[in-house]
Design a protein around this motif. Structure first.
Motif, PDB file in Angstrom:
ATOM      1  N   GLU A 215       0.822  -1.198   0.000  1.00  0.00           N
ATOM      2  CA  GLU A 215       0.000   0.000   0.000  1.00  0.00           C
ATOM      3  C   GLU A 215       0.867   1.264   0.000  1.00  0.00           C
ATOM      4  O   GLU A 215       0.595   2.199  -0.719  1.00  0.00           O
ATOM      5  CB  GLU A 215      -0.931  -0.028   1.219  1.00  0.00           C
ATOM      6  CG  GLU A 215      -1.969   1.052   1.222  1.00  0.00           C
ATOM      7  CD  GLU A 215      -3.001   0.901   0.115  1.00  0.00           C
ATOM      8  OE1 GLU A 215      -3.484   1.932  -0.367  1.00  0.00           O
ATOM      9  OE2 GLU A 215      -3.315  -0.234  -0.270  1.00  0.00           O
ATOM     10  N   LEU A 216       1.910   1.252   0.828  1.00  0.00           N
ATOM     11  CA  LEU A 216       2.815   2.406   0.885  1.00  0.00           C
ATOM     12  C   LEU A 216       3.456   2.653  -0.476  1.00  0.00           C
ATOM     13  O   LEU A 216       3.556   3.795  -0.920  1.00  0.00           O
ATOM     14  CB  LEU A 216       3.879   2.201   1.960  1.00  0.00           C
ATOM     15  CG  LEU A 216       4.889   3.322   2.158  1.00  0.00           C
ATOM     16  CD1 LEU A 216       4.197   4.625   2.546  1.00  0.00           C
ATOM     17  CD2 LEU A 216       5.912   2.938   3.212  1.00  0.00           C
ATOM     18  N   HIS A 217       3.831   1.572  -1.150  1.00  0.00           N
ATOM     19  CA  HIS A 217       4.432   1.707  -2.478  1.00  0.00           C
ATOM     20  C   HIS A 217       3.451   2.366  -3.444  1.00  0.00           C
ATOM     21  O   HIS A 217       3.852   3.182  -4.276  1.00  0.00           O
ATOM     22  CB  HIS A 217       4.855   0.342  -3.019  1.00  0.00           C
ATOM     23  CG  HIS A 217       5.988  -0.269  -2.264  1.00  0.00           C
ATOM     24  ND1 HIS A 217       6.928  -1.051  -2.860  1.00  0.00           N
ATOM     25  CD2 HIS A 217       6.348  -0.217  -0.961  1.00  0.00           C
ATOM     26  CE1 HIS A 217       7.814  -1.457  -1.976  1.00  0.00           C
ATOM     27  NE2 HIS A 217       7.469  -0.970  -0.809  1.00  0.00           N
TER      28      HIS A 217
ATOM     29  N   TRP B  83       9.079  11.732   3.144  1.00  0.00           N
ATOM     30  CA  TRP B  83       8.173  11.020   4.039  1.00  0.00           C
ATOM     31  C   TRP B  83       8.560  11.362   5.476  1.00  0.00           C
ATOM     32  O   TRP B  83       9.702  11.195   5.865  1.00  0.00           O
ATOM     33  CB  TRP B  83       8.299   9.511   3.832  1.00  0.00           C
ATOM     34  CG  TRP B  83       7.321   8.747   4.671  1.00  0.00           C
ATOM     35  CD1 TRP B  83       7.490   8.343   5.957  1.00  0.00           C
ATOM     36  CD2 TRP B  83       6.025   8.330   4.272  1.00  0.00           C
ATOM     37  NE1 TRP B  83       6.379   7.692   6.392  1.00  0.00           N
ATOM     38  CE2 TRP B  83       5.457   7.666   5.378  1.00  0.00           C
ATOM     39  CE3 TRP B  83       5.284   8.448   3.109  1.00  0.00           C
ATOM     40  CZ2 TRP B  83       4.185   7.115   5.335  1.00  0.00           C
ATOM     41  CZ3 TRP B  83       4.024   7.904   3.069  1.00  0.00           C
ATOM     42  CH2 TRP B  83       3.485   7.246   4.166  1.00  0.00           C
TER      43      TRP B  83
ATOM     44  N   PHE C 252       8.664  -0.602  10.179  1.00  0.00           N
ATOM     45  CA  PHE C 252       8.025  -1.155   8.985  1.00  0.00           C
ATOM     46  C   PHE C 252       8.113  -0.163   7.821  1.00  0.00           C
ATOM     47  O   PHE C 252       8.425  -0.538   6.693  1.00  0.00           O
ATOM     48  CB  PHE C 252       6.566  -1.511   9.272  1.00  0.00           C
ATOM     49  CG  PHE C 252       5.786  -1.834   8.034  1.00  0.00           C
ATOM     50  CD1 PHE C 252       5.924  -3.064   7.407  1.00  0.00           C
ATOM     51  CD2 PHE C 252       4.931  -0.895   7.467  1.00  0.00           C
ATOM     52  CE1 PHE C 252       5.217  -3.359   6.248  1.00  0.00           C
ATOM     53  CE2 PHE C 252       4.223  -1.179   6.314  1.00  0.00           C
ATOM     54  CZ  PHE C 252       4.370  -2.415   5.703  1.00  0.00           C
ATOM     55  N   VAL C 253       7.833   1.106   8.109  1.00  0.00           N
ATOM     56  CA  VAL C 253       7.877   2.133   7.066  1.00  0.00           C
ATOM     57  C   VAL C 253       9.301   2.277   6.527  1.00  0.00           C
ATOM     58  O   VAL C 253       9.499   2.350   5.307  1.00  0.00           O
ATOM     59  CB  VAL C 253       7.331   3.481   7.586  1.00  0.00           C
ATOM     60  CG1 VAL C 253       7.646   4.610   6.627  1.00  0.00           C
ATOM     61  CG2 VAL C 253       5.839   3.379   7.831  1.00  0.00           C
ATOM     62  N   HIS C 254      10.292   2.300   7.421  1.00  0.00           N
ATOM     63  CA  HIS C 254      11.694   2.405   6.961  1.00  0.00           C
ATOM     64  C   HIS C 254      12.055   1.225   6.059  1.00  0.00           C
ATOM     65  O   HIS C 254      12.695   1.408   5.022  1.00  0.00           O
ATOM     66  CB  HIS C 254      12.650   2.483   8.151  1.00  0.00           C
ATOM     67  CG  HIS C 254      12.773   3.847   8.749  1.00  0.00           C
ATOM     68  ND1 HIS C 254      13.434   4.874   8.117  1.00  0.00           N
ATOM     69  CD2 HIS C 254      12.325   4.353   9.913  1.00  0.00           C
ATOM     70  CE1 HIS C 254      13.381   5.958   8.870  1.00  0.00           C
ATOM     71  NE2 HIS C 254      12.704   5.668   9.966  1.00  0.00           N
ATOM     72  N   LYS C 255      11.634   0.015   6.447  1.00  0.00           N
ATOM     73  CA  LYS C 255      11.931  -1.168   5.628  1.00  0.00           C
ATOM     74  C   LYS C 255      11.234  -1.065   4.271  1.00  0.00           C
ATOM     75  O   LYS C 255      11.835  -1.320   3.230  1.00  0.00           O
ATOM     76  CB  LYS C 255      11.482  -2.432   6.356  1.00  0.00           C
ATOM     77  CG  LYS C 255      11.774  -3.692   5.594  1.00  0.00           C
ATOM     78  CD  LYS C 255      11.315  -4.929   6.329  1.00  0.00           C
ATOM     79  CE  LYS C 255      11.586  -6.145   5.461  1.00  0.00           C
ATOM     80  NZ  LYS C 255      10.982  -7.343   5.964  1.00  0.00           N
ATOM     81  N   SER C 256       9.974  -0.683   4.289  1.00  0.00           N
ATOM     82  CA  SER C 256       9.216  -0.559   3.046  1.00  0.00           C
ATOM     83  C   SER C 256       9.803   0.532   2.151  1.00  0.00           C
ATOM     84  O   SER C 256       9.912   0.361   0.934  1.00  0.00           O
ATOM     85  CB  SER C 256       7.753  -0.270   3.363  1.00  0.00           C
ATOM     86  OG  SER C 256       6.968  -0.342   2.216  1.00  0.00           O
ATOM     87  N   LEU C 257      10.187   1.657   2.769  1.00  0.00           N
ATOM     88  CA  LEU C 257      10.813   2.727   1.991  1.00  0.00           C
ATOM     89  C   LEU C 257      12.145   2.275   1.411  1.00  0.00           C
ATOM     90  O   LEU C 257      12.497   2.647   0.283  1.00  0.00           O
ATOM     91  CB  LEU C 257      11.030   3.968   2.861  1.00  0.00           C
ATOM     92  CG  LEU C 257       9.802   4.819   3.134  1.00  0.00           C
ATOM     93  CD1 LEU C 257      10.126   5.915   4.141  1.00  0.00           C
ATOM     94  CD2 LEU C 257       9.257   5.420   1.866  1.00  0.00           C
TER      95      LEU C 257
ATOM     96  N   GLU D 242      12.931  -0.742   0.435  1.00  0.00           N
ATOM     97  CA  GLU D 242      12.616  -1.571  -0.735  1.00  0.00           C
ATOM     98  C   GLU D 242      12.175  -0.702  -1.915  1.00  0.00           C
ATOM     99  O   GLU D 242      12.603  -0.904  -3.051  1.00  0.00           O
ATOM    100  CB  GLU D 242      11.510  -2.569  -0.383  1.00  0.00           C
ATOM    101  CG  GLU D 242      11.918  -3.597   0.654  1.00  0.00           C
ATOM    102  CD  GLU D 242      10.741  -4.363   1.229  1.00  0.00           C
ATOM    103  OE1 GLU D 242       9.575  -4.083   0.829  1.00  0.00           O
ATOM    104  OE2 GLU D 242      10.969  -5.229   2.087  1.00  0.00           O
ATOM    105  N   PHE D 243      11.303   0.270  -1.628  1.00  0.00           N
ATOM    106  CA  PHE D 243      10.808   1.165  -2.674  1.00  0.00           C
ATOM    107  C   PHE D 243      11.966   1.966  -3.278  1.00  0.00           C
ATOM    108  O   PHE D 243      12.077   2.098  -4.491  1.00  0.00           O
ATOM    109  CB  PHE D 243       9.752   2.104  -2.091  1.00  0.00           C
ATOM    110  CG  PHE D 243       9.110   3.000  -3.097  1.00  0.00           C
ATOM    111  CD1 PHE D 243       8.095   2.548  -3.912  1.00  0.00           C
ATOM    112  CD2 PHE D 243       9.513   4.328  -3.218  1.00  0.00           C
ATOM    113  CE1 PHE D 243       7.491   3.386  -4.841  1.00  0.00           C
ATOM    114  CE2 PHE D 243       8.925   5.178  -4.143  1.00  0.00           C
ATOM    115  CZ  PHE D 243       7.911   4.702  -4.952  1.00  0.00           C
TER     116      PHE D 243
END
Length: 132
Positions: free
Chosen positions: A1-3, A19, A68-73, A75-76
Motif C-alpha cells: 500500500e505504501l508503495h 516522508w 516497517f515504514v523504513h523497511k518498506s521505503l 525496498e521502494f
C-alpha cells in the motif's frame, strides 16, 4: 500500500517526495501520575496512567510502525535507484520528538508544544533547501 501511495505521488509529477515518520508517544508526563483525578478519562496500563483511547498507541507500537515504514521505503527506494529515479527522502520526526520528552503541550502523550513542531519544520527546511 505504501508503495502505491508513493508511486502515485511520483506519477502525479512530483519529482521529490519527503516522508515524515510518526512522532514519538510519551507516557511519562507527571500529569498521569494519578488516574483517580479523572477516572472516566484515564486508566491504568501496567504502572502507568494513560488517556483512554491511547492504550493501543504505545511507544513500542509506534517504533514498530516506523521500522516497517523504513523497511518498506528501503525496498521502494532500491527499486527507484535501480531504475535511475530519485528515491524518497525521510524526515525522522520520531527521533526529533523522542528526544523532547518534556515538550508535550497539554501534558498528554502526543500533542507537542510549538517548539517541537518548529524543530521538525527546521529540519524539513534544511532538508529541502539547505537553509534554516
Amino acid at each position: 500500500e505504501l508503495h502505491n501511495i508513493l508511486g502515485a505521488a511520483f506519477n502525479a509529477g512530483w519529482d521529490r517526495v519527503v516522508w515524515q515518520t510518526a512522532t514519538a508517544v510519551h507516557k511519562s508526563a507527571p500529569f498521569f501520575a494519578d488516574c483517580s483525578s479523572e477516572p472516566d478519562k484515564y486508566h491504568m496500563v501496567g504502572n502507568t496512567c494513560e488517556q483512554i483511547g491511547h492504550y493501543f498507541f504505545t511507544p513500542p507500537r509506534v517504533e514498530l510502525v516506523n521500522e516497517f515504514v523504513h523497511k518498506s521505503l528501503g525496498e521502494f527506494n532500491e527499486q527507484r535507484r535501480n531504475s535511475g529515479a530519485r528515491p524518497v527522502e525521510v524526515l525522522d520526526a520520531f527521533k526529533i520528538s523522542s528526544a523532547r520528552e518534556d515538550m508535550t503541550g497539554h501534558r498528554d502523550m502526543v500533542h507537542y508544544c510549538p517548539v517541537v513542531y518548529h524543530a521538525i519544520a527546521q529540519v524539513l527546511m534544511h532538508q529541502l533547501c539547505g537553509c534554516d
